[in-house]
Design an enzyme around this catalytic site. Structure first.
Site, short mmCIF file in Angstrom:
data_model
loop_
_atom_site.label_atom_id
_atom_site.label_comp_id
_atom_site.label_asym_id
_atom_site.label_seq_id
_atom_site.Cartn_x
_atom_site.Cartn_y
_atom_site.Cartn_z
N SER A 238 0.83 -1.20 0.00
CA SER A 238 0.00 0.00 0.00
C SER A 238 0.87 1.24 0.00
O SER A 238 2.00 1.23 0.49
CB SER A 238 -0.90 0.02 1.25
OG SER A 238 -0.12 0.35 2.40
N ASP A 239 0.33 2.33 -0.55
CA ASP A 239 0.93 3.62 -0.23
C ASP A 239 0.79 3.81 1.27
O ASP A 239 -0.07 3.22 1.93
CB ASP A 239 0.24 4.75 -1.01
CG ASP A 239 1.14 5.96 -1.18
OD1 ASP A 239 2.15 6.08 -0.44
OD2 ASP A 239 0.84 6.79 -2.05
N TRP A 240 1.64 4.65 1.82
CA TRP A 240 1.75 4.76 3.27
C TRP A 240 0.46 5.38 3.85
O TRP A 240 0.13 6.53 3.59
CB TRP A 240 2.98 5.57 3.62
CG TRP A 240 4.21 4.75 3.84
CD1 TRP A 240 5.05 4.80 4.92
CD2 TRP A 240 4.79 3.74 2.99
NE1 TRP A 240 6.08 3.90 4.80
CE2 TRP A 240 5.95 3.23 3.62
CE3 TRP A 240 4.42 3.20 1.76
CZ2 TRP A 240 6.74 2.23 3.07
CZ3 TRP A 240 5.21 2.19 1.20
CH2 TRP A 240 6.35 1.72 1.85
#
Length: 709
Positions: A238-240
């Site tokens: 995932s993106d953060w």
């Protein structure tokens, strides 16, 4: 090309069977800001990620964003994604990737979070400087070359952000309505190439929603398209802080959740997922698949067992890497206008030189969001010019306008989860004083015939993750300064350091305009060499510079920058596809770039061999200086029965020619790919029965024409 083998998968399955549920959970979420938990009893290390596409980010503490080191994590600062695309040179894109991969491995990283391959839909997107192009083919070719280079060093590239992360406003929650044709033809092809041609071992899921579904919860994107259709068998991270729901993300092909806050046990893939499995809401088989993907990538990177002794060591902050950054920067600079032949400047005949503009004396590695770099050094334009000319030229510098030296603080990452607005505090009086001082000097230099260089543009207060620009206008009162400067000297050389197009209302008055991007640690060196003719400019625009924002299809037809919901009503008519098809005048067209010489194109011939189209023609250098031509091949698909753009880029190359040299050039492309389009009637890809073929130096300068059918 690094690939995940059946042996990697078998080892991953065998190891997964030996793990406890708690150990599995630890491997699929952040146990720190940039790594997962190891399983020491089985010799499984943590998976360590790091930003980013312009160099390996400085280390932070595991549980806060404060810097961890003093000098040991200083690295090579590479040209931005836009600059790499602007070279139109896959060999230099690969060199960028090789350098990035070696530095990531040297810093002990397993996954480097890049390249950024989202399409430039609007000039206002805050992360455009990271992205490559408005065109999917140019993005795919350059992005794939970077991936290939990175993964040579036993480091996984992580192309991002999947998919359609095209604005920063409301970036965690904005829902984008995108038609399937636009997704398939514009926003997905670079990711498909990253997987099928680049062999990317990891992919980053985006923050935004597409057609009502969070990207990190999307069965359509992560399973049906990415894994089933494209055959991706690597790791999706995932993106953060992009995960929003434990069960929704656990049941699709997202493997690892990372975040920006230190409450690691509370991450959706941490304790909540453990409880969901124990309660029967999520199958442990779903967790196993994620762990197997992690372990298969680890094994492909020689991270497990005896293979660790064979893993490449890497290196960083080396002279060779600084040279690589310089090589890329040299070919990325775009000569937009040189109508009076002012450039190149005469290095030996110049005795006095006036340089005006804050960006002459600013560096840019210190900002931009997750692309921030702790650079070993960065050569500013003022330093580069002074350093090259030595003591033989009397160089006067005037700031001209006030702009800060951007220096990103340590708290921006957590702050970025909130929508932010540009600080509009005026520095009007200071700006007026600096402008008056600069114009007084300009009058003196113009009267004596000494050259004047203006160096302005944007900075990372404007080209910035988590914030979109609100307009294309130059900030800090630059337009008024430039306009007045051109009244004094219409041949003043205008140089712009920026990652996105800007409005240029004064352009008709200017004879000489140079575009420099955020060009890495040797940016000032490359610019100085180009302005004074030691290097021939050969960059070409990877995006259109529109006349006004209202001309941009994302604003004129669709919506952009809204909170809550945006509509991609323009469909496939992004960038030049819109401008060319609808005869909309532009400031500088896609593919445009001048040199200090000229090229002639002749003898177009199109033939087929082994299922490929071979577009053959001659290019001759008709000038007195060496140069690099960038022949571009566009197709206009015919006989589809559906509306199509007038021109679409289907191939390109770059060729160096000495004065008078003539060479046959061949651009080869698979016929099925060149004629491929998404049919709205058939709800799938089809092949056009015929096409016009056009060759030239830009989409606005097409010189040769042929037809196939």
């Amino acid at each position: 090309m690094t690939m995940i083998s059946e042996a990697n998968k078998a080892k991953a399955r065998a190891l997964t069977a030996r793990l406890t549920l708690e150990e599995k959970i630890g491997m699929i979420h952040g146990a720190a800001l940039f790594h997962t938990a190891p399983v020491e009893r089985l010799g499984i290390p943590a998976m360590t990620f790091d930003d980013g596409p312009m160099g390996v980010r400085a280390d932070t503490h595991d549980d806060d964003w404060a810097p961890l080191h003093n000098t040991r994590d200083s690295v090579t600062y590479l040209p931005s994604g836009s600059a790499v695309a602007s070279t139109w040179n896959p060999a230099l894109a690969r060199l960028t990737g090789e350098t990035l991969g070696q530095e990531a491995r040297g810093r002990g990283k397993d996954v480097i979070l890049g390249p950024s391959i989202n399409i430039k839909r609007s000039p206002l997107c805050g992360r455009n400087f990271e992205y490559m192009s408005e065109d999917p083919l140019l993005t795919a070719v350059q992005g794939t070359a970077i991936i290939d280079g990175v993964q040579e060093s036993d480091v996984a590239a992580c192309p991002k952000h999947f998919a359609a992360n095209n604005q920063e406003t409301d970036r965690l929650d904005v829902d984008e309505s995108i038609g399937e044709r636009a997704l398939r033809e514009i926003y997905l092809p670079a990711f498909r190439a990253a997987v099928q041609q680049g062999g990317a071992l990891t992919i980053m899921g985006a923050y935004n929603l597409v057609n009502g579904t969070q990207c990190c919860e999307s069965e359509e994107l992560l399973d049906r398209i990415l894994r089933d259709e494209w055959g991706f068998d690597g790791l999706v991270v995932s993106d953060w802080s992009a995960v929003k729901n434990t069960e929704a993300s656990a049941k699709v092909g997202l493997d690892v959740e990372m975040g920006v806050t230190p409450n690691f046990d509370d991450y959706y893939f941490a304790r909540p997922l453990l409880e969901a499995v124990r309660d029967g809401r999520v199958s442990e088989a779903d967790v196993d698949r994620k762990v197997e993907h992690v372990l298969a990538v680890m094994d492909a990177l020689n991270m497990l067992g005896d293979a660790r002794a064979e893993r490449k060591a890497g290196s960083y902050a080396t002279l060779a890497h600084a040279q690589a950054a310089l090589d890329v920067a040299r070919e990325s600079i775009v000569l937009l206008k040189n109508s009076a032949g002012v450039l190149p400047l005469d290095e030996h005949g110049t005795k006095r030189l006036l340089i005006i503009g804050a960006n002459a004396d600013r560096i840019h590695s210190l900002g931009g969001g997750s692309a921030v770099i702790k650079a070993v050094h960065e050569i500013s334009p003022l330093l580069g010019i002074n350093g090259m000319l030595g003591g033989n030229v009397d160089i006067t510098y005037a700031e001209g306008y006030w702009a800060p030296q951007v220096n990103q603080d340590d708290t921006w990452q957590e702050d970025s989860l909130e929508n932010s607005a540009q600080d509009a505090t005026a520095e009007a009086e200071r700006t007026r004083r600096l402008r008056d001082e600069a114009l007084a000097l300009a009058r003196e230099f113009a009267a004596s015939g000494d050259p004047i260089i203006f160096i302005g543009g944007l900075n990372h207060d404007y080209d910035l993750e988590a914030r979109d620009r609100t307009a294309m206008d130059l900030p800090y009162g630059q337009d008024a300064l430039i306009d007045a400067l051109l009244d004094i000297d219409p041949d003043a050389v205008l140089v712009f350091v920026a990652g996105s197009p800007v409005a240029m209302p004064w352009e008709p008055k200017a004879s000489t305009i140079v575009w420099n991007w955020y060009n890495g640690m040797e940016s000032g060196t490359a610019l100085a060499e180009t302005l004074f003719g030691r290097v021939e400019p050969s960059g070409h625009l990877p995006e259109t510079f529109p006349m006004t924002l209202d001309d941009c299809p994302a604003h004129a037809i669709g919506t952009f920058g809204l909170e809550g919901h945006v509509d991609y009503t323009e469909g496939i008519y992004v960038g030049y596809r819109h401008y060319s098809t609808n005869d909309v005048p532009v400031r500088f067209c896609f593919g445009h770039g001048l040199t200090y010489t000229t090229f002639d194109y002749t003898d177009l011939r199109v033939r087929e061999a082994d299922g490929d189209l071979l577009v053959e023609f001659h290019v001759r250098n008709t000038g007195a200086r060496p140069g690099k031509a960038v022949p571009q091949v566009y197709l206009g698909l015919e006989g589809t029965g559906e509306d199509r753009p007038r021109y679409e880029l289907k191939g390109f190359t770059k060729v160096a020619l000495e004065p008078g040299e003539r060479r046959q050039v061949t651009v080869r492309m698979p016929r099925a790919d060149a004629l491929r389009y998404w049919s709205e009637r058939m709800h799938g890809f089809c092949v056009a029965p015929a096409a016009a073929i056009l060759v030239g130096e830009s989409v606005g300068d097409l010189r040769l024409h042929a037809h196939i059918g």
